[in-house]
Structures are given as C-alpha cells and as structure tokens.
Design a protein around this motif. Sequence first.
Motif, mmCIF file in Angstrom:
data_model
loop_
_atom_site.group_PDB
_atom_site.id
_atom_site.type_symbol
_atom_site.label_atom_id
_atom_site.label_comp_id
_atom_site.label_asym_id
_atom_site.label_seq_id
_atom_site.Cartn_x
_atom_site.Cartn_y
_atom_site.Cartn_z
ATOM 1 N N LEU A 20 -20.655 3.847 6.338
ATOM 2 C CA LEU A 20 -19.641 4.686 8.000
ATOM 3 C C LEU A 20 -20.022 6.465 8.049
ATOM 4 O O LEU A 20 -20.105 6.821 7.245
ATOM 5 N N PRO A 21 -19.226 6.470 8.948
ATOM 6 C CA PRO A 21 -19.185 7.736 9.738
ATOM 7 C C PRO A 21 -18.184 8.677 8.719
ATOM 8 O O PRO A 21 -17.056 7.691 8.325
ATOM 9 N N ARG A 46 4.188 14.202 13.330
ATOM 10 C CA ARG A 46 3.351 14.839 13.061
ATOM 11 C C ARG A 46 3.126 15.390 14.894
ATOM 12 O O ARG A 46 2.636 16.989 14.800
ATOM 13 N N ALA A 68 -10.778 -3.278 4.857
ATOM 14 C CA ALA A 68 -11.063 -4.502 4.400
ATOM 15 C C ALA A 68 -11.790 -4.057 3.688
ATOM 16 O O ALA A 68 -12.500 -4.812 2.445
ATOM 17 N N ALA A 87 -17.648 0.943 12.723
ATOM 18 C CA ALA A 87 -18.103 2.118 12.242
ATOM 19 C C ALA A 87 -18.458 2.694 13.312
ATOM 20 O O ALA A 87 -18.001 4.081 12.967
ATOM 21 N N ARG A 99 -12.677 -5.240 -0.977
ATOM 22 C CA ARG A 99 -11.901 -5.128 -2.427
ATOM 23 C C ARG A 99 -12.359 -4.702 -3.346
ATOM 24 O O ARG A 99 -13.556 -4.311 -3.335
ATOM 25 N N VAL A 115 -5.281 9.707 16.481
ATOM 26 C CA VAL A 115 -4.219 11.311 16.575
ATOM 27 C C VAL A 115 -4.502 12.228 17.432
ATOM 28 O O VAL A 115 -5.874 12.356 17.973
ATOM 29 N N LEU A 166 -14.523 4.302 13.744
ATOM 30 C CA LEU A 166 -14.528 5.965 12.734
ATOM 31 C C LEU A 166 -14.424 6.787 13.120
ATOM 32 O O LEU A 166 -14.650 7.848 12.884
ATOM 33 N N ALA A 167 -16.029 6.761 13.997
ATOM 34 C CA ALA A 167 -16.435 7.710 14.593
ATOM 35 C C ALA A 167 -15.649 8.380 15.372
ATOM 36 O O ALA A 167 -15.996 10.026 15.717
ATOM 37 N N ASP A 182 -8.093 -7.257 6.120
ATOM 38 C CA ASP A 182 -8.832 -8.807 5.734
ATOM 39 C C ASP A 182 -8.603 -9.617 6.275
ATOM 40 O O ASP A 182 -8.839 -10.766 5.235
ATOM 41 N N TYR A 225 -8.469 -0.521 0.829
ATOM 42 C CA TYR A 225 -7.656 -2.045 1.497
ATOM 43 C C TYR A 225 -7.756 -2.126 2.913
ATOM 44 O O TYR A 225 -8.098 -2.500 3.485
ATOM 45 N N PRO A 226 -7.262 -0.326 3.495
ATOM 46 C CA PRO A 226 -7.043 -0.409 5.187
ATOM 47 C C PRO A 226 -9.106 -0.434 5.760
ATOM 48 O O PRO A 226 -8.882 -0.578 6.601
ATOM 49 N N LEU A 247 -6.256 2.287 -2.976
ATOM 50 C CA LEU A 247 -4.847 2.661 -2.032
ATOM 51 C C LEU A 247 -5.947 2.805 -0.564
ATOM 52 O O LEU A 247 -5.633 2.133 0.585
ATOM 53 N N LEU A 303 0.794 -1.409 0.395
ATOM 54 C CA LEU A 303 0.041 0.070 0.135
ATOM 55 C C LEU A 303 1.434 1.158 -0.047
ATOM 56 O O LEU A 303 0.299 2.445 -0.145
ATOM 57 N N VAL A 326 -7.078 15.500 7.802
ATOM 58 C CA VAL A 326 -7.286 14.108 8.317
ATOM 59 C C VAL A 326 -8.093 13.543 7.872
ATOM 60 O O VAL A 326 -7.445 12.217 7.840
ATOM 61 N N ARG A 371 -15.948 5.982 2.824
ATOM 62 C CA ARG A 371 -17.297 5.911 4.002
ATOM 63 C C ARG A 371 -18.738 5.959 3.678
ATOM 64 O O ARG A 371 -19.407 5.539 4.223
ATOM 65 N N ASP A 410 -9.920 11.784 14.237
ATOM 66 C CA ASP A 410 -8.335 11.273 13.729
ATOM 67 C C ASP A 410 -8.353 10.055 14.200
ATOM 68 O O ASP A 410 -7.318 9.633 14.458
ATOM 69 N N ALA A 411 -8.986 9.002 14.220
ATOM 70 C CA ALA A 411 -9.378 7.555 14.105
ATOM 71 C C ALA A 411 -8.948 7.139 12.655
ATOM 72 O O ALA A 411 -10.138 7.628 12.090
ATOM 73 N N HIS A 412 -8.072 6.247 12.445
ATOM 74 C CA HIS A 412 -6.876 6.186 11.173
ATOM 75 C C HIS A 412 -6.903 4.242 11.733
ATOM 76 O O HIS A 412 -6.681 3.575 12.048
ATOM 77 N N LEU A 413 -8.197 3.716 10.709
ATOM 78 C CA LEU A 413 -8.677 2.365 10.992
ATOM 79 C C LEU A 413 -7.603 1.170 10.048
ATOM 80 O O LEU A 413 -7.521 1.986 8.426
ATOM 81 N N HIS A 414 -6.404 0.694 9.573
ATOM 82 C CA HIS A 414 -6.614 0.176 8.690
ATOM 83 C C HIS A 414 -6.731 -1.571 8.939
ATOM 84 O O HIS A 414 -5.617 -2.897 10.712
ATOM 85 N N ARG A 415 -7.826 -2.261 8.781
ATOM 86 C CA ARG A 415 -7.518 -3.876 8.640
ATOM 87 C C ARG A 415 -6.980 -4.488 7.568
ATOM 88 O O ARG A 415 -5.991 -3.860 6.782
ATOM 89 N N ASP A 468 0.096 7.229 10.260
ATOM 90 C CA ASP A 468 -0.794 8.340 10.584
ATOM 91 C C ASP A 468 0.184 9.904 11.591
ATOM 92 O O ASP A 468 -0.330 10.262 11.253
#
Lengths: 370, 370
Positions: free
Chosen positions: B288-289, A296, B23, A312, B25, A341, A315-316, A326, B20-21, B17, A17, B274, B283, A319-324, A271
Amino acid sequence: MNIGVLGAGQLGRMLALAGYPLANRFTFLDTTGHPSAGIGDVMVYTDQHHLADFLAKVDLVTYEFEHLPVALVQAIEEVRPVYPSSEAIRVCQNRAEEKALFDRLGIPTPAYRLVESAEELEAAARELGAPVVAKSVTEGYDGKGQAVLRDPADAADAWRAIGHPRLIVEAFVDFVREVSIIAVRGRDGEVVFYPMAENQHVDGILRYSLAPMPDLDDSVQQTADDYIRALLDELDYVGVLTLELFQGADGSLLANEMAPRVHNSGHWTMDGAVTSQFENHLRAIQGLPLGDTAARMPTCMVNVIGQEGDPAAILAIADAHLHRYDKSERTGRKLGHVNLVANSHGELLSKVRTCAALLPESPEPRFSFE
Amino acid sequence: MNIGVLGAGQLGRMLALAGYPLANRFTFLDTTGHPSAGIGDVMVYTDQHHLADFLAKVDLVTYEFEHLPVALVQAIEEVRPVYPSSEAIRVCQNRAEEKALFDRLGIPTPAYRLVESAEELEAAARELGAPVVAKSVTEGYDGKGQAVLRDPADAADAWRAIGHPRLIVEAFVDFVREVSIIAVRGRDGEVVFYPMAENQHVDGILRYSLAPMPDLDDSVQQTADDYIRALLDELDYVGVLTLELFQGADGSLLANEMAPRVHNSGHWTMDGAVTSQFENHLRAIQGLPLGDTAARMPTCMVNVIGQEGDPAAILAIADAHLHRYDKSERTGRKLGHVNLVANSHGELLSKVRTCAALLPESPEPRFSFE
C-alpha cells in the motif's frame, strides 16, 4: 478491567481498539445474531445462560447500541455497573419520552404532536402545516416506521403504512445545516464537550461530518454545550452522549434526537481531536480523568457506504486515515470511514472531493460554509 | 488479509491495533512460550504441526522479533511472502555480519575488532585503548553476553564470563547523545524517513525518546537518511527498519546497531506523527502507499518499566497518551509507554518531568539540548 459491551458492531470494534491501550479487555454480547466487531471475545445472546456467562466475565458494562430490551439492561444493572444507565436507553428508545425530556429541560425542538389514530394524525398535519413527518414513537433496528405527509389527506394511508399505535408528528424545519454536539460526562460529574460537527445525510445515512466548522459562532457552541449538559446532568449520565440538531439561518438550534453512545458524527475525533470519543467514553465509564476534546486540525469524516472503493488510492491522499470495519459489501451498509485532516478548510474540502471520487455512489459533498 | 506475525509481544500487539483499521486480521506465532500480545489469534510454536496450521491461516508473514531461527524463517519464505526477508534477520542476528555490512556501505561505526580467544581479546583492548566493550557476535534474548574491560588485563575474566567462541570488541565512543533513525521501504522501493529521535537509555533499557529534536541540523538528518537508505536498498528491504547511532559533538554519526522491525524508539510516532511506524510497516508489507512520516508536534515517549505507577494521574496530564501492554509487573519489564505531546519543547520537558514523577524508579530525564 474486562469491559462488557452490549452490541458487537463497528462502534464496539472501535471502542476495543481505543481500550486495549488502557489495558482493557472486551467481551461483546451480540443480540442481533450478526456480530461484526471482529475483535475481543464475542458472545451471541440467545438465552439467560449466555447472559450469566457474559456477566461472569465482565467488570462493568456499556453498550454501542441502544435498541436493546430495557428489561435486559435493568437485569444487568442488578449485577454489574452499567454506564450509561438503562434510563438513558429507556428515554432514547421512545421519541415521545425523548421529546418530553427536551421540553422539560427547555431544549427547543421542531413543533410536534403525539397522535394515536389516523384522525389525530390528519388533525396534527393540519395544525402543524403539511408537509409533516410521522414516526412511530418506538423505532426498530432498521429506521423504518416513518412517512412523510405532503397533505393532511394522506393521513389514512400513512397511518396504515406505519402500522404503529402511537406516532409522533413533526413539522418540517427550515434549517441551514445539520449539526451535532458530542459530550462526555465522567463518574464524578465532570463534563467535556467536543467542537460541534456539521453533518451531511443522504437518504437517512450520514455521509460526511466536518469539525470544527470554520463559521461557527462561539455562542452557538455554547448553546449546544448548555443543552447537552442539561441532558447529561438530568440523566446522571456517564459516558459519551450525542445530540443531533438543526441550525437555522439565525444560528438558532433545534434538537432533533439524541443517541446514548459514541456516534458516527464523532468518528472525526479519532484523528482530528486530542482524545477520541471512544477513548473518552472508556475513560468516563472507568472513572478515569477525561481527555482533552480540542480539535487539532480541520478534519472531515467520509463514510464508506456499500462499496469499499479503492483503499490504496484513499491511503495515497496525504493525511488520510482509513478505518475499515472488515465487513462484506452490501448496498447502504457502513463499511468504514476515512478521516481527512488538513491545515485549512480549503485544503480539507479539496481532499474530501478527491476521496469522494474514489468511493462509488458517493454523493456530492456540500457544506454550508462553502 | 490475514497477517502472520512471528513473535507475540507488545510490538505485535501494537501492529495489530494499527492493522485492524486496514481490515487486517492477525495470527501470531510465539516461539518463546510466553506470548503477551493479548489480541488476535495467538499460536505457540512447539513443532512443525503448529507451523503448518499457522501458514494455512496467513497470507503473508512479518515479525516483531528478530531472534528467530533463520532456518525457520527461510522455511516460511518457501510458502508465504515474508517481509522483511530472512536475510535481514540473518544479518541483524550477527554483530560481525552487521558491522561488515555497515563497513561495506560506508556507514561509519565505532572502531571494533573481532576476536576468537582471550589472547586476541586482550590484544584488541590494547589496540583500541581500554575501556572497551566485548560482546558475543550472536546475542541471546536477554541481552546478556557482554562485558566491559576497564583494562586489557581483564581479558581472561571477560572471555570466561561471556563464554562465546567469537566476540566483537568495540572502543568506547565520545558521544553527545544517542539517536535513532526509522525508515520504511515499500514493496516498490519507495522510502520514507521519520524525523530522528533522541534516546535515553538507563541500564541498557530505553527510557525516553524525543522527536523531533529542536537542535538537529538538517544535514545530520540527511546523513542518517542516506545511511539507512543504503541499508534498505542493499537488503531489498520491505517494512520498517531502525538504525541506532551515536552523535558526536561535531554532529557526526556512528552506527551502533540496527533492528529489522518496528522499534521502541519509534513509539512516539503513534501520537506524534501523521502516520505511526506500525501503520507504515503494515502499509509497506501489503504494497500500500506509505503514509506521511512528518511529526505533528514535539513528542516524547516515556517508557513504563517494572511498575505501572499511577495510570489515572498520567491520563490527567494534558495531551498524554497512555499505551499499556496489559502485562504483569516485574522489575525491568516494559509494561507500556506514555506519549506526551506539546506545543513547544519547553512545555514538553515539563510534561516529561511530571510524568516521570508518577512512574516509580523512573530515572531523571536528560536531553542534550536542555
């Protein structure tokens, strides 16, 4: 540039990625039979034929996984550049080699002994002072092969349980926190260092990494930088190297172990830093200029283990960054991570608690500076 | 969640890109015969058979390209959710429909006329006052079908050159700068707005986008927010919408055109905001939020057009983020972009000049606030 990656898990996925924007393409060679990268071209290695196909496709080779047959990596080095080199893998696969390297470079470690029998194990436990931890010098994929001896008399049982002809026995260390330092060395020898992270493990699994630490003395970061630079230069290393350490109450650092790759305790950089560990690894191995490693903002990585929780709701969080990754859910499995962050460490800790509450089985986050 | 994307260019690549994070496809359906996404599962559409295969694979559908047959998108809507809807495509494909929508919603535009003959074209040029620009109401893929009339007497030649039965004729506008507003609407109707960007086009190709603008009055951002919110609500829109405008010396805004998708003038959000426009689009369409749209720092997007320049030298600029599309070089082709991030607008402009000097054929960067 087609980059070959040995291993095809989430670290490889995140390398890819980060690498598509550099116009890299990725071919993974999985040696476990269970690839999960879910991106790029994934090949499963079962015989030499697959290796030849892999090598025909790629321009250079790196790895996301160090438990690889050294002979395989050496064979690849005959045909394609491999960064970091097989020597880094060889050293990191063997706790005795790793400790010897630390010793040689003057990097302090917890007191340890190497033993080759139950009797030597008992003597070591007596000398070091129980409790001690005994580990096979070569580690399997699953982190097994370890035992804690509360008393020297446990030696015979521990020796049988581990079932390995050579063990390293380590004294327990009185530490304030677990920390790690990640650095990157380019093909030209340039080295850059990320701010150290504070790590919280539970049951041997990393749960939280926070960086930068609000109470870290510059001299401690400098010491860690010096240690990892010595390792990088000694190994003529190219790419990202991670060194895990214990920090004592007086600020002193003892090296625990190193990993010759991008590392879970560096995921916050995706992030929270100007350049992520993944991009910097790719820059390094391609001979490109290294990117700025500065943080940063205060950032905390929260691992998603076993169950996905409520993506979900995560993500609410601002400044949360989700990295799944899969992957399917399974107890103890790393399924993803969240980078939080914030403008201040106080706000950050509040977000970490909010996030932890959305993840089933999440342990209580605890940081030494609270 | 398998997301189907109509179109398979760089916008789809960057959506993937970002996805993918989460999840996600990705399965792309290319209708041009020249897919360049280079990621995910790319199918080339030539008949209904491919469409059925595509629909069997995906859970919902979006697009990165609005020059699609409306009937195709409507047929897909019968089988899978499509966000944004085919109605957005229908309106955006036709300049007359688009202008009528702006008019209906009270969004000011440059003065215009619709004409259906060379005689009407000449009369319109006279009424509006030459020079005027005449455009076919439906646009091909290549942006052709336009002519500038310096004098009403040019009408017959222009009519023949464009060769389309219905044209829109627009007065030239006296503007200080070209700007754009990007907003995102969720499935629940929530709307978030990015800071407006100042855009510099040369020969019809975007070259620079800078955000946030240091001299933008809050009331101007608020006006743009109101305009795009009216469009989003009217179309019951889900996803990212872009509105390009002209800003006059008095701060007033005139709508130029809109694009029902992620947009080149929003690429700065990948490193400067952000949450990127790509992640927010994904999203939105998944319910999603929505993520925070705030800018972290002054950021400028520099397009890489025609030639790659010197990627290593670009990466040596501090806080430069290179996004290559892995395409072959060709005059006028978008090959990638660089996001430059800085602590101040002064520092940012200096980086933009450094970067532009590394890109062959790069025009002089000029911003209205300099």
